[in-house]
Design an enzyme around this catalytic site. Structure first.
Site, mmCIF file in Angstrom:
data_model
loop_
_atom_site.group_PDB
_atom_site.id
_atom_site.type_symbol
_atom_site.label_atom_id
_atom_site.label_comp_id
_atom_site.label_asym_id
_atom_site.label_seq_id
_atom_site.Cartn_x
_atom_site.Cartn_y
_atom_site.Cartn_z
ATOM 1 N N CYS A 44 0.802 -0.671 -0.288
ATOM 2 C CA CYS A 44 -0.009 -0.041 -0.545
ATOM 3 C C CYS A 44 0.925 1.398 0.116
ATOM 4 C CB CYS A 44 -0.925 0.044 1.278
ATOM 5 S SG CYS A 44 -1.910 -1.158 1.372
ATOM 6 N N THR A 45 1.696 1.126 0.339
ATOM 7 C CA THR A 45 2.782 2.961 1.085
ATOM 8 C C THR A 45 3.134 2.537 -0.547
ATOM 9 O OG1 THR A 45 2.947 1.604 3.039
ATOM 10 C CG2 THR A 45 4.569 3.335 1.807
#
Lengths: 219, 219
Positions: A44-45
């Protein structure tokens, strides 16, 4: 239950990193609504960083971004610092919806049945919906937690959707902007001659049905 | 109702260009189940041709293909001649399901609410589901009639799914085979040292949470 292509996004009021938003007020142009399993998680980062890195591409196309994960606003704000540190020069300038009670992800069909967080709660899948100004979903990518998305494909389909919405055309497999497009079967050859003064080419096929007609709308 | 990520494909018996098939018998490995609005239509012809052109890539990965549209088997057989003429050197060697009564597309959540055929009947959307040997949907692309799919992205996500299923890793945004992958949050640093003797690199972030760990599983 849940959202899929053709459905209208419900007009929910949501909490975001930019304050409260009514979804139908926000979605007044092409909008990418995308969810991710959780803050402070690796894929997600990289994804939210890439969404920020591609922000000029989305802005050029008049496309808004709206993220979503189940963590609360405070968590999102702290996490954005990590995202921006990992993707130098990028600012996460789009809002991220908070959903600590996991109500929205159910209503938005964004629950991943195979993934839970460390407390055993449901988390969202990597859903990415492209929504039109009419608040309806035009296209969806539903990826599992293991697979980060491909921003180049997101930009490619946006260009296809925008080109198709302006002309009676569709884009063939593997199409890229600038390449030839196909004329919709609903357009007769007569109409096509008027609509596409640049001309078009009908492919000869064993069936002798003249349905495969290429033109170029970028010249 | 309908199929989405995590769902099990129902064990329907279907008619195809290769005879009757029980879906659970056919899906004994990674399988791409993909639908298209109709035979003798332009985008679909380019897509099924590209699926055939990429057949060696799919075969190399042990992936089966299974097409679907609502036309009958006879129509599919005639249409395949057009597809093969348009994509020289390619053979459509995968089966295409027929669904003249539009029963399957409802059960498989492959109805496009915005498109009808010339008789006013529902047609399938451009749904593409990647199904595991466990008959469950792992990843879905839901595209509108206007937008042909991108086979390179299909191959990319297959490589991600296969790599992730063999290692406790996930693939970051825009990942391509050979590039670094991220270690799942469920794996502790201790375990990671054993599982990845080639080593891994933890990214330093403002949160000081060591969740973004890269390794390479191809070397």
């Amino acid at each position: 239950p849940g959202l899929t292509i053709g459905d209208t996004v419900p007009n929910l009021e949501v909490e975001t990193t930019h304050g409260a938003i009514k979804l139908h007020d926000f979605i007044d142009t092409w909008t990418i609504l995308f969810s991710h399993p959780g803050d402070f998680t690796p894929v997600c980062t990289t994804e939210l960083g890439q969404m920020a890195a591609y922000a000029p591409e989305f802005a050029k196309r008049g496309v808004k971004l709206l993220g979503l994960s189940c963590d609360d606003v405070l968590s999102h704000v702290e996490w954005v610092k990590d995202i921006e540190a990992y993707t130098p020069g990028c600012k996460v300038s789009y809002p991220i919806i908070a959903d600590p009670n996991r109500e929205l992800i159910k209503q938005l069909n964004m629950v991943d049945p195979d993934e839970k967080d460390s407390s055993g709660h449901n988390v969202p899948s990597r859903a990415l919906h492209i929504v039109g100004a009419d608040k309806r979903i035009k296209l969806s990518f539903l990826y599992p937690a293991s697979t980060g998305r491909n921003m180049d494909e997101v930009v490619r389909v946006l260009d296809s959707l925008e080109t198709a919405s302006k002309n009676k055309i569709a884009t063939p497999a593997n199409w890229k902007p600038g390449q030839d497009v196909v004329i919709s079967p609903s357009v007769s050859d007569e109409e096509a001659k008027k609509m596409f003064p640049q001309g078009f080419k009908t492919v000869e096929l064993p069936s002798n049905k003249g349905y495969l007609r290429f033109t170029n709308v970028d010249h």
